[in-house]
Write a protein that holds these residues in place. Structure first.
Motif, PDB file in Angstrom:
ATOM      1  N   ASP A   1       0.820  -1.219   0.000  1.00  0.00           N
ATOM      2  CA  ASP A   1       0.000   0.000   0.000  1.00  0.00           C
ATOM      3  C   ASP A   1       0.851   1.265   0.000  1.00  0.00           C
ATOM      4  N   GLU A   2       2.087   1.168   0.491  1.00  0.00           N
ATOM      5  CA  GLU A   2       2.959   2.335   0.526  1.00  0.00           C
ATOM      6  C   GLU A   2       3.268   2.855  -0.877  1.00  0.00           C
ATOM      7  N   VAL A   3       3.298   1.941  -1.846  1.00  0.00           N
ATOM      8  CA  VAL A   3       3.550   2.360  -3.232  1.00  0.00           C
ATOM      9  C   VAL A   3       2.464   3.318  -3.691  1.00  0.00           C
ATOM     10  N   GLY A   4       1.215   2.960  -3.429  1.00  0.00           N
ATOM     11  CA  GLY A   4       0.103   3.825  -3.813  1.00  0.00           C
ATOM     12  C   GLY A   4       0.174   5.185  -3.143  1.00  0.00           C
ATOM     13  N   VAL A   5       0.553   5.195  -1.867  1.00  0.00           N
ATOM     14  CA  VAL A   5       0.680   6.468  -1.143  1.00  0.00           C
ATOM     15  C   VAL A   5       1.761   7.335  -1.788  1.00  0.00           C
ATOM     16  N   ALA A   6       2.892   6.731  -2.117  1.00  0.00           N
ATOM     17  CA  ALA A   6       3.984   7.484  -2.747  1.00  0.00           C
ATOM     18  C   ALA A   6       3.551   8.052  -4.092  1.00  0.00           C
ATOM     19  N   LEU A   7       2.863   7.246  -4.897  1.00  0.00           N
ATOM     20  CA  LEU A   7       2.426   7.709  -6.214  1.00  0.00           C
ATOM     21  C   LEU A   7       1.450   8.876  -6.092  1.00  0.00           C
ATOM     22  N   ARG A   8       0.512   8.768  -5.182  1.00  0.00           N
ATOM     23  CA  ARG A   8      -0.467   9.851  -5.011  1.00  0.00           C
ATOM     24  C   ARG A   8       0.204  11.125  -4.497  1.00  0.00           C
ATOM     25  N   THR A   9       1.214  10.936  -3.633  1.00  0.00           N
ATOM     26  CA  THR A   9       1.928  12.107  -3.115  1.00  0.00           C
ATOM     27  C   THR A   9       2.712  12.797  -4.220  1.00  0.00           C
ATOM     28  N   LEU A  10       3.368  12.033  -5.063  1.00  0.00           N
ATOM     29  CA  LEU A  10       4.090  12.621  -6.197  1.00  0.00           C
ATOM     30  C   LEU A  10       3.150  13.434  -7.069  1.00  0.00           C
ATOM     31  N   ASP A  11       1.972  12.893  -7.290  1.00  0.00           N
ATOM     32  CA  ASP A  11       0.988  13.603  -8.106  1.00  0.00           C
ATOM     33  C   ASP A  11       0.568  14.917  -7.441  1.00  0.00           C
ATOM     34  N   SER A  12       0.366  14.879  -6.132  1.00  0.00           N
ATOM     35  CA  SER A  12      -0.084  16.077  -5.413  1.00  0.00           C
ATOM     36  C   SER A  12       0.997  17.141  -5.316  1.00  0.00           C
ATOM     37  N   LEU A  13       2.268  16.746  -5.472  1.00  0.00           N
ATOM     38  CA  LEU A  13       3.377  17.691  -5.333  1.00  0.00           C
ATOM     39  C   LEU A  13       3.843  18.271  -6.660  1.00  0.00           C
ATOM     40  N   GLN A  14       3.129  17.965  -7.740  1.00  0.00           N
ATOM     41  CA  GLN A  14       3.488  18.559  -9.020  1.00  0.00           C
ATOM     42  C   GLN A  14       3.479  20.078  -8.889  1.00  0.00           C
ATOM     43  N   GLY A  15       4.546  20.703  -9.350  1.00  0.00           N
ATOM     44  CA  GLY A  15       4.662  22.143  -9.227  1.00  0.00           C
ATOM     45  C   GLY A  15       5.491  22.579  -8.046  1.00  0.00           C
ATOM     46  N   SER A  16       5.722  21.664  -7.103  1.00  0.00           N
ATOM     47  CA  SER A  16       6.555  22.030  -5.947  1.00  0.00           C
ATOM     48  C   SER A  16       7.747  21.091  -5.754  1.00  0.00           C
ATOM     49  N   LEU A  17       7.693  19.905  -6.337  1.00  0.00           N
ATOM     50  CA  LEU A  17       8.791  18.940  -6.230  1.00  0.00           C
ATOM     51  C   LEU A  17       9.435  18.757  -7.601  1.00  0.00           C
ATOM     52  N   ASP A  18      10.740  18.939  -7.661  1.00  0.00           N
ATOM     53  CA  ASP A  18      11.482  18.694  -8.895  1.00  0.00           C
ATOM     54  C   ASP A  18      11.709  17.184  -9.016  1.00  0.00           C
ATOM     55  N   PHE A  19      10.938  16.540  -9.884  1.00  0.00           N
ATOM     56  CA  PHE A  19      10.958  15.084 -10.035  1.00  0.00           C
ATOM     57  C   PHE A  19      11.118  14.737 -11.506  1.00  0.00           C
ATOM     58  N   THR A  20      12.027  13.837 -11.787  1.00  0.00           N
ATOM     59  CA  THR A  20      12.292  13.441 -13.174  1.00  0.00           C
ATOM     60  C   THR A  20      11.141  12.671 -13.812  1.00  0.00           C
ATOM     61  N   GLY A  21      10.261  12.108 -12.995  1.00  0.00           N
ATOM     62  CA  GLY A  21       9.209  11.238 -13.504  1.00  0.00           C
ATOM     63  C   GLY A  21       9.635   9.789 -13.634  1.00  0.00           C
ATOM     64  N   HIS A  22      10.851   9.462 -13.193  1.00  0.00           N
ATOM     65  CA  HIS A  22      11.378   8.108 -13.341  1.00  0.00           C
ATOM     66  C   HIS A  22      10.854   7.189 -12.232  1.00  0.00           C
ATOM     67  N   LEU A  23      10.134   6.150 -12.626  1.00  0.00           N
ATOM     68  CA  LEU A  23       9.648   5.113 -11.714  1.00  0.00           C
ATOM     69  C   LEU A  23      10.312   3.800 -12.120  1.00  0.00           C
ATOM     70  N   GLU A  24      11.187   3.311 -11.275  1.00  0.00           N
ATOM     71  CA  GLU A  24      11.957   2.106 -11.577  1.00  0.00           C
ATOM     72  C   GLU A  24      11.573   0.999 -10.602  1.00  0.00           C
ATOM     73  N   ILE A  25      10.996  -0.066 -11.115  1.00  0.00           N
ATOM     74  CA  ILE A  25      10.662  -1.226 -10.283  1.00  0.00           C
ATOM     75  C   ILE A  25      11.965  -1.955  -9.955  1.00  0.00           C
ATOM     76  N   GLU A  26      12.227  -2.145  -8.665  1.00  0.00           N
ATOM     77  CA  GLU A  26      13.504  -2.756  -8.279  1.00  0.00           C
ATOM     78  C   GLU A  26      13.289  -3.969  -7.389  1.00  0.00           C
ATOM     79  N   THR A  27      12.686  -5.001  -7.960  1.00  0.00           N
ATOM     80  CA  THR A  27      12.544  -6.273  -7.230  1.00  0.00           C
ATOM     81  C   THR A  27      13.711  -7.163  -7.634  1.00  0.00           C
ATOM     82  N   TYR A  28      14.895  -6.830  -7.094  1.00  0.00           N
ATOM     83  CA  TYR A  28      16.098  -7.570  -7.471  1.00  0.00           C
ATOM     84  C   TYR A  28      16.150  -8.945  -6.825  1.00  0.00           C
TER      85      TYR A  28
END
Length: 396
Positions: free
Chosen positions: A338-365
């Motif tokens: 569920d934390e993934v969903g929270v992070a994604l929604r937060t990134l969306d809400s911070l558009q305009g205030s957070l400098d984010f490349t938009g890179h989402l990398e799944i890392e299930t190594y």
């Protein structure tokens, strides 16, 4: 000090990290991309597949000696879109025992600086044309909370030198590459508070922060029991960019929800994850609300009593073991899915205030060290399932 900065909104790019595949030379990397990544590309049905490259030291030397342009064409011709590099593991990430070796060389060692410079030069060549910026994740300075002031000052100097190199690279290549420091439990930087303090002291200038950012690993943050919204919001407020988000999920043992008998069964279940290759730190929340970080799962399990309540005084554990991001529960254990969903929604809400490349990398190594029962059909199928799940979350 002027902290004003342009806030950039970039289109989201989804891909998976190829550090799940073994191989430290260029030939092995190519073979893995053909064997695994091409089937993933076809399974997800896109025109191209985002790939987070893992280029260990030996392969970086091969590529910097003239092979980068040819490798870029290899990727383009197979519709593999390179957008980021995992520059954390320096050497063989699939040897029998990795554990603490993954944190060497640290950022106070010049070998780390030179390796990362090579990665940046390579990424400037292989970066997919769809990308306006490329990212490289790196270790959070080194292992341990108290390496000493001299080493930390040296690490800061090396990171400032890296920022200078990235500025020169942008001026000569036209490609902006950012370095993303990835907090990890037990390292010098393992919480957002650590990052804020380090950036304030060692990377205070705008010229540094254009190129030195943070890689937010959802699993790592969950192990430290941080609030995803708080972490990302504090980075935005401090003017620290997010170079990429590593989409990952940890194991959760919610002891408060279990009777004593089930707790013993859950402990037995956890023994299947106490493997020898990777370090599996544990965030341990006690009944009094206090937090303790334990270094590795096997040692903790071996220390538990066999009679009575094996976890008396504990509310829950969050274990650093990258499990499939679509997995919610398995027998007595659950995940931080569920934390993934929270992070994604937060990134969306911070558009305009957070400098984010938009890179989402799944890392299930950790697919290759998961218990057999948790693997579905094959590695390419499992990776494709994660990408499809993440895309659905993005569409919601």
């Amino acid at each position: 000090m002027n902290r004003s900065r342009a806030i950039h909104s970039h289109a989201t790019t989804i891909g998976y990290c190829t550090n799940v595949h073994a191989g430290t030379d260029l030939e092995s990397i190519r073979e893995n991309l053909i064997r695994y990544s091409l089937p993933v590309r076809d399974l997800v049905g896109g025109q191209s597949l985002g790939v987070g490259l893992w280029i260990p030291n030996d392969a970086s030397v091969e590529l910097i000696d003239g092979g980068a342009a040819e490798f870029a064409e290899f990727l383009r011709s197979r519709r593999l879109a390179a957008f980021t590099i995992n520059g954390f593991p320096f050497a063989n990430f699939h040897q029998d025992v990795v554990k603490h070796d993954v944190y060497s060389p640290a950022w106070w060692d010049d070998a780390r600086l030179e390796y990362t410079r090579r990665l940046a030069a390579i990424l400037a060549v292989v970066l997919d044309e769809s990308q306006s910026v490329g990212s490289i994740s790196t270790l959070p300075i080194g292992w341990g909370k108290s390496p000493g002031d001299e080493k930390i000052h040296r690490a800061g100097a090396n990171l400032r030198a890296m920022a200078d190199s990235l500025e020169k690279l942008e001026s000569t290549s036209g490609r902006r590459i950012v370095l993303a420091i990835e907090p990890e439990p037990g390292c010098y930087l393992d919480t957002v508070g650590d990052c804020l303090a380090f950036f304030e002291k060692e990377l205070p200038d705008e010229s540094h922060r254009r190129y030195i950012t943070v890689c937010h690993d959802v699993c790592h943050s969950a192990v430290m029991m941080e609030d995803q919204r708080d972490v990302l919001s504090r980075l935005a407020t401090a003017g620290i960019g997010v170079g990429k988000v590593q989409v990952s999920s940890a194991i959760l043992a919610d002891w408060d929800s279990m009777a004593i008998g089930r707790r013993h069964e859950a402990i037995d279940q956890l023994r299947d994850f106490a493997e020898d290759r990777y370090l599996h730190q544990i965030g341990r929340k006690k009944s009094d609300g206090s937090f303790e970080l334990v270094e590795d799962l096997p040692g903790l399990l071996d220390s538990l009593p066999t009679d009575g309540d094996p976890v008396a005084g504990d509310q829950r554990w969050v274990i650093h073991f990258h499990v499939p991001i679509f997995l919610e529960r398995f027998r007595h254990l659950s995940t931080t899915h569920d934390e993934v969903g929270v992070a994604l929604r937060t990134l969306d809400s911070l558009q305009g205030s957070l400098d984010f490349t938009g890179h989402l990398e799944i890392e299930t190594y950790a697919w290759t060290v998961l218990p057999e029962s948790m693997r579905r059909r094959g590695l390419s199928d499992d990776i494709a399932s994660e990408i499809e799940w993440l895309k659905r979350q993005q569409d919601q």
